[in-house]
Motif scaffolding. Structure first.
Motif, PDB file in Angstrom:
ATOM      1  N   MET A 139       1.855 -10.814  33.172  1.00 38.79           N
ATOM      2  CA  MET A 139       1.270  -9.830  34.056  1.00 38.79           C
ATOM      3  C   MET A 139       1.820  -8.460  33.698  1.00 38.79           C
ATOM      4  O   MET A 139       3.011  -8.268  33.584  1.00 38.79           O
ATOM      5  CB  MET A 139       1.621 -10.208  35.493  1.00 38.79           C
ATOM      6  N   SER A 140       0.941  -7.486  33.523  1.00 30.34           N
ATOM      7  CA  SER A 140       1.390  -6.142  33.200  1.00 30.34           C
ATOM      8  C   SER A 140       1.895  -5.452  34.453  1.00 30.34           C
ATOM      9  O   SER A 140       1.649  -5.885  35.569  1.00 30.34           O
ATOM     10  CB  SER A 140       0.252  -5.335  32.576  1.00 30.34           C
ATOM     11  N   VAL A 141       2.588  -4.344  34.235  1.00 29.19           N
ATOM     12  CA  VAL A 141       3.105  -3.575  35.358  1.00 29.19           C
ATOM     13  C   VAL A 141       1.972  -3.157  36.281  1.00 29.19           C
ATOM     14  O   VAL A 141       2.079  -3.218  37.495  1.00 29.19           O
ATOM     15  CB  VAL A 141       3.880  -2.334  34.851  1.00 29.19           C
ATOM     16  N   SER A 142       0.851  -2.753  35.707  1.00 26.68           N
ATOM     17  CA  SER A 142      -0.258  -2.278  36.522  1.00 26.68           C
ATOM     18  C   SER A 142      -0.913  -3.397  37.317  1.00 26.68           C
ATOM     19  O   SER A 142      -1.630  -3.132  38.258  1.00 26.68           O
ATOM     20  CB  SER A 142      -1.296  -1.560  35.663  1.00 26.68           C
ATOM     21  N   GLU A 143      -0.682  -4.654  36.929  1.00 28.04           N
ATOM     22  CA  GLU A 143      -1.271  -5.781  37.638  1.00 28.04           C
ATOM     23  C   GLU A 143      -0.313  -6.422  38.635  1.00 28.04           C
ATOM     24  O   GLU A 143      -0.673  -7.369  39.306  1.00 28.04           O
ATOM     25  CB  GLU A 143      -1.711  -6.856  36.633  1.00 28.04           C
ATOM     26  N   SER A 144       0.904  -5.936  38.735  1.00 27.91           N
ATOM     27  CA  SER A 144       1.863  -6.564  39.627  1.00 27.91           C
ATOM     28  C   SER A 144       1.375  -6.474  41.067  1.00 27.91           C
ATOM     29  O   SER A 144       0.793  -5.473  41.473  1.00 27.91           O
ATOM     30  CB  SER A 144       3.247  -5.917  39.499  1.00 27.91           C
ATOM     31  N   PRO A 145       1.584  -7.535  41.853  1.00 27.26           N
ATOM     32  CA  PRO A 145       1.070  -7.550  43.218  1.00 27.26           C
ATOM     33  C   PRO A 145       1.578  -6.393  44.076  1.00 27.26           C
ATOM     34  O   PRO A 145       0.825  -5.825  44.855  1.00 27.26           O
ATOM     35  CB  PRO A 145       1.571  -8.890  43.777  1.00 27.26           C
ATOM     36  N   SER A 146       2.846  -6.017  43.934  1.00 24.46           N
ATOM     37  CA  SER A 146       3.375  -4.941  44.772  1.00 24.46           C
ATOM     38  C   SER A 146       2.693  -3.610  44.473  1.00 24.46           C
ATOM     39  O   SER A 146       2.423  -2.824  45.365  1.00 24.46           O
ATOM     40  CB  SER A 146       4.891  -4.810  44.600  1.00 24.46           C
ATOM     41  N   ARG A 147       2.401  -3.348  43.208  1.00 23.58           N
ATOM     42  CA  ARG A 147       1.741  -2.094  42.850  1.00 23.58           C
ATOM     43  C   ARG A 147       0.269  -2.140  43.206  1.00 23.58           C
ATOM     44  O   ARG A 147      -0.285  -1.170  43.684  1.00 23.58           O
ATOM     45  CB  ARG A 147       1.909  -1.798  41.374  1.00 23.58           C
ATOM     46  N   ALA A 148      -0.353  -3.295  42.963  1.00 23.26           N
ATOM     47  CA  ALA A 148      -1.779  -3.395  43.256  1.00 23.26           C
ATOM     48  C   ALA A 148      -2.033  -3.240  44.751  1.00 23.26           C
ATOM     49  O   ALA A 148      -2.977  -2.573  45.168  1.00 23.26           O
ATOM     50  CB  ALA A 148      -2.321  -4.727  42.756  1.00 23.26           C
ATOM     51  N   MET A 152      -5.866  16.473  31.730  1.00 26.46           N
ATOM     52  CA  MET A 152      -6.001  15.413  30.732  1.00 26.46           C
ATOM     53  C   MET A 152      -4.633  14.953  30.230  1.00 26.46           C
ATOM     54  O   MET A 152      -4.355  13.753  30.172  1.00 26.46           O
ATOM     55  CB  MET A 152      -6.838  15.894  29.548  1.00 26.46           C
ATOM     56  N   VAL A 153      -3.783  15.895  29.884  1.00 25.75           N
ATOM     57  CA  VAL A 153      -2.466  15.537  29.347  1.00 25.75           C
ATOM     58  C   VAL A 153      -1.615  14.883  30.430  1.00 25.75           C
ATOM     59  O   VAL A 153      -0.986  13.844  30.195  1.00 25.75           O
ATOM     60  CB  VAL A 153      -1.763  16.778  28.749  1.00 25.75           C
ATOM     61  N   GLU A 154      -1.613  15.453  31.624  1.00 26.70           N
ATOM     62  CA  GLU A 154      -0.823  14.875  32.725  1.00 26.70           C
ATOM     63  C   GLU A 154      -1.261  13.442  33.000  1.00 26.70           C
ATOM     64  O   GLU A 154      -0.441  12.530  33.110  1.00 26.70           O
ATOM     65  CB  GLU A 154      -0.980  15.722  33.983  1.00 26.70           C
ATOM     66  N   ARG A 155      -2.545  13.219  33.105  1.00 32.36           N
ATOM     67  CA  ARG A 155      -3.066  11.872  33.421  1.00 32.36           C
ATOM     68  C   ARG A 155      -2.809  10.898  32.273  1.00 32.36           C
ATOM     69  O   ARG A 155      -2.431   9.756  32.503  1.00 32.36           O
ATOM     70  CB  ARG A 155      -4.556  11.968  33.732  1.00 32.36           C
ATOM     71  N   THR A 156      -3.005  11.332  31.058  1.00 37.23           N
ATOM     72  CA  THR A 156      -2.769  10.466  29.902  1.00 37.23           C
ATOM     73  C   THR A 156      -1.312  10.024  29.846  1.00 37.23           C
ATOM     74  O   THR A 156      -1.016   8.837  29.647  1.00 37.23           O
ATOM     75  CB  THR A 156      -3.152  11.180  28.600  1.00 37.23           C
ATOM     76  N   ILE A 157      -0.398  10.953  30.014  1.00 40.84           N
ATOM     77  CA  ILE A 157       1.020  10.608  29.969  1.00 40.84           C
ATOM     78  C   ILE A 157       1.396   9.707  31.141  1.00 40.84           C
ATOM     79  O   ILE A 157       2.132   8.734  30.971  1.00 40.84           O
ATOM     80  CB  ILE A 157       1.882  11.877  29.918  1.00 40.84           C
ATOM     81  N   SER A 158       0.866  10.002  32.328  1.00 38.64           N
ATOM     82  CA  SER A 158       1.151   9.147  33.492  1.00 38.64           C
ATOM     83  C   SER A 158       0.703   7.716  33.251  1.00 38.64           C
ATOM     84  O   SER A 158       1.448   6.764  33.522  1.00 38.64           O
ATOM     85  CB  SER A 158       0.452   9.691  34.739  1.00 38.64           C
ATOM     86  N   MET A 159      -0.510   7.552  32.758  1.00 38.40           N
ATOM     87  CA  MET A 159      -1.035   6.201  32.506  1.00 38.40           C
ATOM     88  C   MET A 159      -0.262   5.527  31.377  1.00 38.40           C
ATOM     89  O   MET A 159       0.039   4.336  31.439  1.00 38.40           O
ATOM     90  CB  MET A 159      -2.532   6.257  32.174  1.00 38.40           C
ATOM     91  N   HIS A 160       0.073   6.278  30.355  1.00 41.79           N
ATOM     92  CA  HIS A 160       0.819   5.713  29.233  1.00 41.79           C
ATOM     93  C   HIS A 160       2.192   5.229  29.698  1.00 41.79           C
ATOM     94  O   HIS A 160       2.611   4.115  29.372  1.00 41.79           O
ATOM     95  CB  HIS A 160       0.969   6.746  28.121  1.00 41.79           C
ATOM     96  N   CYS A 161       2.892   6.049  30.465  1.00 42.47           N
ATOM     97  CA  CYS A 161       4.221   5.660  30.948  1.00 42.47           C
ATOM     98  C   CYS A 161       4.147   4.455  31.874  1.00 42.47           C
ATOM     99  O   CYS A 161       5.052   3.623  31.879  1.00 42.47           O
ATOM    100  CB  CYS A 161       4.891   6.827  31.673  1.00 42.47           C
ATOM    101  N   ARG A 162       3.077   4.357  32.632  1.00 42.46           N
ATOM    102  CA  ARG A 162       2.922   3.228  33.540  1.00 42.46           C
ATOM    103  C   ARG A 162       2.667   1.932  32.787  1.00 42.46           C
ATOM    104  O   ARG A 162       3.184   0.883  33.159  1.00 42.46           O
ATOM    105  CB  ARG A 162       1.759   3.494  34.503  1.00 42.46           C
ATOM    106  N   ASP A 163       1.893   1.979  31.724  1.00 45.53           N
ATOM    107  CA  ASP A 163       1.406   0.764  31.075  1.00 45.53           C
ATOM    108  C   ASP A 163       2.054   0.414  29.749  1.00 45.53           C
ATOM    109  O   ASP A 163       1.840  -0.669  29.234  1.00 45.53           O
ATOM    110  CB  ASP A 163      -0.111   0.873  30.839  1.00 45.53           C
ATOM    111  N   ASP A 164       2.827   1.307  29.148  1.00 49.56           N
ATOM    112  CA  ASP A 164       3.332   1.090  27.790  1.00 49.56           C
ATOM    113  C   ASP A 164       4.830   0.840  27.803  1.00 49.56           C
ATOM    114  O   ASP A 164       5.537   1.295  28.681  1.00 49.56           O
ATOM    115  CB  ASP A 164       3.005   2.316  26.926  1.00 49.56           C
ATOM    116  N   ASP A 165       5.294   0.124  26.799  1.00 53.55           N
ATOM    117  CA  ASP A 165       6.729  -0.170  26.678  1.00 53.55           C
ATOM    118  C   ASP A 165       7.438   0.828  25.769  1.00 53.55           C
ATOM    119  O   ASP A 165       8.519   0.566  25.290  1.00 53.55           O
ATOM    120  CB  ASP A 165       6.923  -1.586  26.146  1.00 53.55           C
TER     121      ASP A 165
END
Length: 109
Positions: free
Chosen positions: A1-10, A69-82
């Motif tokens: 399960m990825s971080v974005s799919e974790s029950p507490s975050r979802a 665009m840059v703010e959102r891209t970095i936010s999503m990348h940090c949330r989902d990437d290792d």
């Protein structure tokens, strides 16, 4: 399960333990975003006056779009990437910004 799919975050739509709204935090973020937009808009105006970007470039709108665009891209990348994709994200963001401001040019990669 990825971080974005974790029950507490979802369930909460945000990291566990983070309050839904924090006016103080949001105020600082909004101030930072306003500064970035203004700073980049000023820089784009200077580039236009120097003739390095086209005269039709709308500096405030371009600055707002690129900041978001840059703010959102970095936010999503940090949330989902290792962190293994950091270099690729940096290259891609840089390329997208370059294209938005200066137009098509060789990527150099």
């Amino acid at each position: 399960m990825s971080v974005s799919e974790s029950p507490s975050r979802a369930a909460a739509g945000r990291p566990a333990g983070l309050p839904a709204r924090s006016p103080c935090r949001r105020g600082r973020r909004d101030a930072a975003v306003a500064w970035w937009r203004g700073d980049h808009s000023t820089g784009l105006d200077e580039e236009r006056r120097a003739g390095t970007v086209g005269p039709g470039l709308d500096s405030p709108t371009t600055a707002a779009l690129l900041t978001w665009m840059v703010e959102r891209t970095i936010s999503m990348h940090c949330r989902d990437d290792d962190t293994s994709g950091d270099a690729q994200v940096a290259r891609s963001v840089g390329r997208a910004v370059w294209l938005a401001v200066y137009g098509d040019a060789p990527s150099g990669s």
